[in-house]
Design a protein around this motif. Structure first.
Motif, PDB file in Angstrom:
ATOM      1  N   VAL A 216       0.850  -1.193   0.000  1.00 14.08           N
ATOM      2  CA  VAL A 216       0.000   0.000   0.000  1.00 14.08           C
ATOM      3  C   VAL A 216       0.887   1.246   0.000  1.00 14.08           C
ATOM      4  O   VAL A 216       1.852   1.317   0.765  1.00 14.08           O
ATOM      5  CB  VAL A 216      -0.887   0.032   1.272  1.00 14.08           C
ATOM      6  CG1 VAL A 216      -1.674   1.327   1.349  1.00 14.08           C
ATOM      7  CG2 VAL A 216      -1.826  -1.164   1.311  1.00 14.08           C
ATOM      8  N   ALA A 217       0.566   2.236  -0.832  1.00 10.61           N
ATOM      9  CA  ALA A 217       1.287   3.508  -0.778  1.00 10.61           C
ATOM     10  C   ALA A 217       0.653   4.396   0.280  1.00 10.61           C
ATOM     11  O   ALA A 217      -0.574   4.497   0.362  1.00 10.61           O
ATOM     12  CB  ALA A 217       1.248   4.209  -2.135  1.00 10.61           C
ATOM     13  N   MET A 218       1.500   5.006   1.108  1.00 12.57           N
ATOM     14  CA  MET A 218       0.976   5.839   2.210  1.00 12.57           C
ATOM     15  C   MET A 218       1.664   7.201   2.223  1.00 12.57           C
ATOM     16  O   MET A 218       2.830   7.338   1.853  1.00 12.57           O
ATOM     17  CB  MET A 218       1.215   5.144   3.557  1.00 12.57           C
ATOM     18  CG  MET A 218       2.681   4.983   3.915  1.00 12.57           C
ATOM     19  SD  MET A 218       2.909   4.303   5.588  1.00 12.57           S
ATOM     20  CE  MET A 218       4.703   4.175   5.652  1.00 12.57           C
ATOM     21  N   PRO A 219       0.919   8.241   2.663  1.00  9.63           N
ATOM     22  CA  PRO A 219       1.565   9.546   2.822  1.00  9.63           C
ATOM     23  C   PRO A 219       2.451   9.529   4.072  1.00  9.63           C
ATOM     24  O   PRO A 219       2.131   8.858   5.050  1.00  9.63           O
ATOM     25  CB  PRO A 219       0.379  10.498   3.030  1.00  9.63           C
ATOM     26  CG  PRO A 219      -0.717   9.638   3.587  1.00  9.63           C
ATOM     27  CD  PRO A 219      -0.494   8.248   3.053  1.00  9.63           C
TER      28      PRO A 219
ATOM     29  N   GLU B 147       5.399  12.447   6.206  1.00 12.59           N
ATOM     30  CA  GLU B 147       5.791  13.860   6.212  1.00 12.59           C
ATOM     31  C   GLU B 147       6.969  14.137   5.269  1.00 12.59           C
ATOM     32  O   GLU B 147       7.197  15.282   4.890  1.00 12.59           O
ATOM     33  CB  GLU B 147       6.114  14.328   7.636  1.00 12.59           C
ATOM     34  CG  GLU B 147       7.395  13.763   8.248  1.00 12.59           C
ATOM     35  CD  GLU B 147       7.211  12.387   8.876  1.00 12.59           C
ATOM     36  OE1 GLU B 147       6.253  11.667   8.513  1.00 12.59           O
ATOM     37  OE2 GLU B 147       8.032  12.014   9.739  1.00 12.59           O
ATOM     38  N   THR B 148       7.714  13.079   4.859  1.00 16.74           N
ATOM     39  CA  THR B 148       8.855  13.303   3.965  1.00 16.74           C
ATOM     40  C   THR B 148       8.389  13.219   2.515  1.00 16.74           C
ATOM     41  O   THR B 148       8.279  14.240   1.830  1.00 16.74           O
ATOM     42  CB  THR B 148       9.975  12.287   4.239  1.00 16.74           C
ATOM     43  OG1 THR B 148       9.450  10.963   4.119  1.00 16.74           O
ATOM     44  CG2 THR B 148      10.562  12.481   5.623  1.00 16.74           C
ATOM     45  N   VAL B 149       8.132  11.982   2.027  1.00 19.45           N
ATOM     46  CA  VAL B 149       7.546  11.763   0.701  1.00 19.45           C
ATOM     47  C   VAL B 149       6.591  10.583   0.851  1.00 19.45           C
ATOM     48  O   VAL B 149       6.539   9.957   1.913  1.00 19.45           O
ATOM     49  CB  VAL B 149       8.644  11.444  -0.358  1.00 19.45           C
ATOM     50  CG1 VAL B 149       9.648  12.589  -0.464  1.00 19.45           C
ATOM     51  CG2 VAL B 149       9.369  10.131  -0.042  1.00 19.45           C
ATOM     52  N   TYR B 150       5.839  10.255  -0.203  1.00 16.31           N
ATOM     53  CA  TYR B 150       4.969   9.068  -0.135  1.00 16.31           C
ATOM     54  C   TYR B 150       5.827   7.802  -0.109  1.00 16.31           C
ATOM     55  O   TYR B 150       6.871   7.739  -0.763  1.00 16.31           O
ATOM     56  CB  TYR B 150       3.994   9.034  -1.319  1.00 16.31           C
ATOM     57  CG  TYR B 150       2.751   9.858  -1.076  1.00 16.31           C
ATOM     58  CD1 TYR B 150       2.817  11.254  -1.084  1.00 16.31           C
ATOM     59  CD2 TYR B 150       1.524   9.254  -0.795  1.00 16.31           C
ATOM     60  CE1 TYR B 150       1.676  12.018  -0.846  1.00 16.31           C
ATOM     61  CE2 TYR B 150       0.376  10.013  -0.554  1.00 16.31           C
ATOM     62  CZ  TYR B 150       0.462  11.389  -0.573  1.00 16.31           C
ATOM     63  OH  TYR B 150      -0.658  12.130  -0.317  1.00 16.31           O
ATOM     64  N   GLY B 151       5.369   6.791   0.664  1.00 13.74           N
ATOM     65  CA  GLY B 151       6.123   5.543   0.782  1.00 13.74           C
ATOM     66  C   GLY B 151       5.303   4.351   0.315  1.00 13.74           C
ATOM     67  O   GLY B 151       4.070   4.385   0.305  1.00 13.74           O
ATOM     68  N   LEU B 152       6.017   3.274  -0.098  1.00 15.67           N
ATOM     69  CA  LEU B 152       5.358   2.004  -0.479  1.00 15.67           C
ATOM     70  C   LEU B 152       5.546   1.052   0.666  1.00 15.67           C
ATOM     71  O   LEU B 152       6.649   0.567   0.900  1.00 15.67           O
ATOM     72  CB  LEU B 152       6.065   1.385  -1.679  1.00 15.67           C
ATOM     73  CG  LEU B 152       5.708   1.810  -3.081  1.00 15.67           C
ATOM     74  CD1 LEU B 152       6.357   0.845  -4.072  1.00 15.67           C
ATOM     75  CD2 LEU B 152       4.211   1.877  -3.286  1.00 15.67           C
ATOM     76  N   ALA B 153       4.445   0.730   1.383  1.00 12.84           N
ATOM     77  CA  ALA B 153       4.573  -0.007   2.633  1.00 12.84           C
ATOM     78  C   ALA B 153       4.146  -1.462   2.508  1.00 12.84           C
ATOM     79  O   ALA B 153       3.165  -1.778   1.839  1.00 12.84           O
ATOM     80  CB  ALA B 153       3.724   0.675   3.712  1.00 12.84           C
ATOM     81  N   ALA B 154       4.919  -2.329   3.189  1.00 11.63           N
ATOM     82  CA  ALA B 154       4.563  -3.751   3.304  1.00 11.63           C
ATOM     83  C   ALA B 154       5.131  -4.283   4.614  1.00 11.63           C
ATOM     84  O   ALA B 154       5.981  -3.635   5.235  1.00 11.63           O
ATOM     85  CB  ALA B 154       5.110  -4.549   2.124  1.00 11.63           C
TER      86      ALA B 154
END
Ligand code: AMP
Ligand code: MG
Length: 340
Positions: free
Chosen positions: A28-31, A33-40
């Motif tokens: 899942v991509a999440m916002p 405070e730095t940049v958007y991240g791809l989380a797993a």
């Protein structure tokens, strides 16, 4: 794969749905405070493999593991030295990543085969809620195709990741716009591996002397082993050919007069965009590193969309410390250290 868009503002279950995807091994991509991240799930090799596949990321480039509470760090690393506690006290939650000796539970794919792991506690409420609801540490690199500028709006995430991941969480524009500061505490003195909005000077005030890795300033040759493997790879690059023009605005204008042509764009500071012989895009204000950091990746991606073939960029002040170093590092790398 059809990529879902989840918006916590109009769907009370958005983060619950995202955490269900993560708990079942998805991405899942999440916002943040730095940049958007791809989380797993950072503890699941197969889930983390999907991040590498979605990004086309080189397998030797390790990921940062994101936690929601300080105590979660004890599940990830062997030992938490005093300096790590002090830095966390001062800067967590926030844009600081610390590298420490990893526990065996951290899969090799997360650490790029190193014996250390990078850990961060983000401050963005959506990211934190997602970590908490998932009940897991989340491996999360920036949500771009490898090599491209990091996404700072969800639309830029979708442009890269549509069809490649299960869902994108819609949030606001990233507050900071550049990735976290990375410091390793696995060496003595500690060593700054990637500059970010938390500066070496701010950290030195808390823990004393810090070395700055040479890869922060210059290109790491492909054959050399980098302290931070990410520094070796081409990064942040727009499709257009980017050149940084050193010197003042008058010189910049002269360079553009010599090179004006179709597809040539200028990347300048706010207020400088008029009176140039080519179209221009701005990134921040001249003497304000934070505003430059916030706009830089956004501007590089928008220039691609506007069909830029060649970009000449104004150079941020080069004696900069603090956030200025973060901007320089990203811009110079995006330009492949190509200067006039
Ligand atoms: P990204 O996930 O795109 O923000 O990149 C993460 C950065 O953290 C990369 O530049 C990596 O090289 C660095 N990094 C992650 N884990 C480690 C580690 N164990 N040791 C050194 N650098 C790391
Ligand atoms: Mg990245």
């Amino acid at each position: 794969m059809k990529t879902k868009l989840l918006n916590p503002l109009n769907d009370a279950y958005a983060i619950k749905k995202a955490s269900d995807i993560i708990r079942s091994g998805g991405v899942v991509a999440m916002p943040t405070e730095t940049v958007y991240g791809l989380a797993a799930n950072a503890l699941d090799t197969d889930a983390v493999k999907k991040i590498f596949a979605a990004k086309g990321r080189p397998p030797d480039n390790p990921l940062i593991v994101h936690i929601a509470e300080f105590d979660d760090i004890y599940n990830l690393v062997e030992n938490v030295p005093e300096k790590a506690k002090k830095l966390a006290d001062a800067f967590w939650p926030g844009p600081l990543t610390v590298v420490l000796k990893k526990k065996p539970a951290i899969p090799d794919i997360v650490s790029g085969g190193l014996d250390t792991v990078a850990v961060r506690m983000p401050s963005h409420p959506t990211a934190r809620e997602l970590i908490k609801k998932s009940g897991l540490p989340l491996a999360a690199p920036s949500a771009n195709i490898s090599g491209k500028p990091s996404p700072t709006i969800w639309q830029h995430v979708s442009e890269d990741m549509d069809g490649r991941i299960e869902a994108v969480i819609e949030g606001d524009i990233s507050e900071l716009g550049v990735e976290s500061t990375v410091i390793t505490l696995d060496t003595e003195p500690p060593r700054l591996l990637r500059p970010g909005m938390i500066s070496a000077e701010q950290m030195e005030a808390i823990i004393g002397g810090i070395a700055i890795d040479e890869g922060v300033f210059e290109e790491v040759p492909a054959e050399k082993k980098a302290a931070s493997p990410g520094m070796k790879h081409r990064h942040y690059s727009p499709k257009a050919d980017l050149t940084v023009v050193r010197g003042d605005y008058e010189k910049f204008k002269k360079v553009l007069e010599q090179h004006a042509a179709d597809g040539v764009f200028a990347l300048v500071f706010a207020g400088e965009e008029n009176g140039l012989p080519v179209k221009a895009m701005t990134y921040g204000k001249k003497d304000d590193s934070a505003s430059q950091a916030k706009d830089l990746f956004f501007a590089l991606r928008e220039l691609d969309k506007r069909g830029a073939k060649k970009i000449y960029a104004r150079c941020p002040a080069e004696d900069e410390k603090g956030a200025g170093l973060a901007v320089q590092n990203r811009l110079f790398r995006a330009a492949g250290f190509n200067f006039i």
